[in-house]
Design a protein around this motif. Structure first.
Motif, PDB file in Angstrom:
ATOM      1  N   MET A   2      -6.266  54.565  44.535  1.00 50.02           N
ATOM      2  CA  MET A   2      -7.411  53.851  45.081  1.00 50.02           C
ATOM      3  C   MET A   2      -7.907  54.484  46.375  1.00 50.02           C
ATOM      4  O   MET A   2      -9.098  54.490  46.645  1.00 50.02           O
ATOM      5  N   GLU A   3      -7.000  55.019  47.169  1.00 51.46           N
ATOM      6  CA  GLU A   3      -7.417  55.686  48.398  1.00 51.46           C
ATOM      7  C   GLU A   3      -8.302  56.884  48.083  1.00 51.46           C
ATOM      8  O   GLU A   3      -9.287  57.132  48.769  1.00 51.46           O
ATOM      9  N   GLN A   4      -7.948  57.612  47.026  1.00 52.59           N
ATOM     10  CA  GLN A   4      -8.745  58.776  46.652  1.00 52.59           C
ATOM     11  C   GLN A   4     -10.114  58.363  46.129  1.00 52.59           C
ATOM     12  O   GLN A   4     -11.122  58.987  46.442  1.00 52.59           O
ATOM     13  N   PHE A   5     -10.159  57.292  45.321  1.00 54.68           N
ATOM     14  CA  PHE A   5     -11.444  56.832  44.797  1.00 54.68           C
ATOM     15  C   PHE A   5     -12.339  56.309  45.916  1.00 54.68           C
ATOM     16  O   PHE A   5     -13.536  56.538  45.914  1.00 54.68           O
ATOM     17  N   THR A  10     -18.410  58.598  44.939  1.00 55.82           N
ATOM     18  CA  THR A  10     -19.351  59.108  43.940  1.00 55.82           C
ATOM     19  C   THR A  10     -18.755  60.224  43.092  1.00 55.82           C
ATOM     20  O   THR A  10     -19.416  60.735  42.197  1.00 55.82           O
ATOM     21  N   ALA A  11     -17.508  60.586  43.360  1.00 57.16           N
ATOM     22  CA  ALA A  11     -16.863  61.675  42.630  1.00 57.16           C
ATOM     23  C   ALA A  11     -16.408  61.199  41.250  1.00 57.16           C
ATOM     24  O   ALA A  11     -16.106  60.030  41.042  1.00 57.16           O
ATOM     25  N   SER A  12     -16.335  62.133  40.330  1.00 57.78           N
ATOM     26  CA  SER A  12     -15.749  61.831  39.028  1.00 57.78           C
ATOM     27  C   SER A  12     -14.237  61.708  39.205  1.00 57.78           C
ATOM     28  O   SER A  12     -13.694  62.063  40.260  1.00 57.78           O
ATOM     29  N   ILE A  13     -13.564  61.227  38.188  1.00 60.62           N
ATOM     30  CA  ILE A  13     -12.107  61.083  38.293  1.00 60.62           C
ATOM     31  C   ILE A  13     -11.433  62.433  38.564  1.00 60.62           C
ATOM     32  O   ILE A  13     -10.609  62.525  39.468  1.00 60.62           O
ATOM     33  N   PRO A  14     -11.764  63.497  37.838  1.00 62.84           N
ATOM     34  CA  PRO A  14     -11.122  64.788  38.165  1.00 62.84           C
ATOM     35  C   PRO A  14     -11.449  65.270  39.581  1.00 62.84           C
ATOM     36  O   PRO A  14     -10.597  65.855  40.250  1.00 62.84           O
ATOM     37  N   GLU A  15     -12.668  65.015  40.063  1.00 62.67           N
ATOM     38  CA  GLU A  15     -13.030  65.442  41.417  1.00 62.67           C
ATOM     39  C   GLU A  15     -12.308  64.619  42.483  1.00 62.67           C
ATOM     40  O   GLU A  15     -11.999  65.130  43.554  1.00 62.67           O
ATOM     41  N   ALA A  16     -12.054  63.346  42.205  1.00 66.11           N
ATOM     42  CA  ALA A  16     -11.409  62.478  43.187  1.00 66.11           C
ATOM     43  C   ALA A  16      -9.916  62.775  43.319  1.00 66.11           C
ATOM     44  O   ALA A  16      -9.346  62.608  44.389  1.00 66.11           O
ATOM     45  N   ASP A  18      -6.379  64.956  43.489  1.00 67.34           N
ATOM     46  CA  ASP A  18      -5.996  66.199  44.156  1.00 67.34           C
ATOM     47  C   ASP A  18      -5.450  67.236  43.175  1.00 67.34           C
ATOM     48  O   ASP A  18      -5.430  68.422  43.478  1.00 67.34           O
ATOM     49  N   ASN A  19      -4.986  66.765  42.007  1.00 67.28           N
ATOM     50  CA  ASN A  19      -4.436  67.708  41.042  1.00 67.28           C
ATOM     51  C   ASN A  19      -4.532  67.116  39.638  1.00 67.28           C
ATOM     52  O   ASN A  19      -4.932  65.959  39.456  1.00 67.28           O
ATOM     53  N   GLY A  20      -4.152  67.889  38.659  1.00 71.12           N
ATOM     54  CA  GLY A  20      -4.255  67.472  37.268  1.00 71.12           C
ATOM     55  C   GLY A  20      -3.388  66.281  36.917  1.00 71.12           C
ATOM     56  O   GLY A  20      -3.790  65.437  36.113  1.00 71.12           O
ATOM     57  N   GLU A  22      -2.620  63.762  38.839  1.00 70.04           N
ATOM     58  CA  GLU A  22      -3.269  62.551  39.335  1.00 70.04           C
ATOM     59  C   GLU A  22      -4.430  62.149  38.431  1.00 70.04           C
ATOM     60  O   GLU A  22      -4.660  60.960  38.203  1.00 70.04           O
ATOM     61  N   THR A  23      -5.141  63.127  37.905  1.00 68.54           N
ATOM     62  CA  THR A  23      -6.231  62.843  36.970  1.00 68.54           C
ATOM     63  C   THR A  23      -5.677  62.207  35.701  1.00 68.54           C
ATOM     64  O   THR A  23      -6.208  61.196  35.220  1.00 68.54           O
ATOM     65  N   CYS A  24      -4.598  62.755  35.172  1.00 65.90           N
ATOM     66  CA  CYS A  24      -3.967  62.186  33.969  1.00 65.90           C
ATOM     67  C   CYS A  24      -3.477  60.769  34.239  1.00 65.90           C
ATOM     68  O   CYS A  24      -3.649  59.881  33.398  1.00 65.90           O
ATOM     69  N   ALA A  25      -2.895  60.542  35.395  1.00 67.53           N
ATOM     70  CA  ALA A  25      -2.398  59.203  35.741  1.00 67.53           C
ATOM     71  C   ALA A  25      -3.551  58.205  35.826  1.00 67.53           C
ATOM     72  O   ALA A  25      -3.439  57.071  35.358  1.00 67.53           O
ATOM     73  N   ALA A  26      -4.664  58.624  36.393  1.00 64.97           N
ATOM     74  CA  ALA A  26      -5.829  57.736  36.486  1.00 64.97           C
ATOM     75  C   ALA A  26      -6.342  57.385  35.104  1.00 64.97           C
ATOM     76  O   ALA A  26      -6.651  56.224  34.816  1.00 64.97           O
TER      77      ALA A  26
END
Length: 66
Positions: A2-5, A10-16, A18-20, A22-26
């Motif tokens: 949530m801190e990253q979002f 306005t970032a996409s999930i991969p942009e928000a 820090d690494n792959g 975290e994107t998979c976890a989201a």
């Protein structure tokens, strides 16, 4: 997560993320049928409501009685 979002609203999930991983976890979290979008802000809503009630209580005690 949530801190990253919130840091990049306005970032996409991969942009928000820090690494792959975290994107998979989201994506796993968002794909979980037992989780809803209301689960994400619920703790903030609860803290905000409690803080508001506390402030209103303090104000109520300071308002002069007619």
């Amino acid at each position: 997560m949530m801190e990253q979002f919130t840091a990049k609203p306005t970032a996409s999930i991969p942009e928000a993320g820090d690494n792959g991983s975290e994107t998979c976890a989201a994506w796993r979290f968002l794909g979980n049928d037992e989780a809803s979008w209301q689960d994400i802000p619920a703790p903030q809503w609860e803290r905000t409501g409690a803080a508001t009630q506390e402030r209103l209580g303090h104000l109520h005690n300071k308002v002069p009685k007619p």
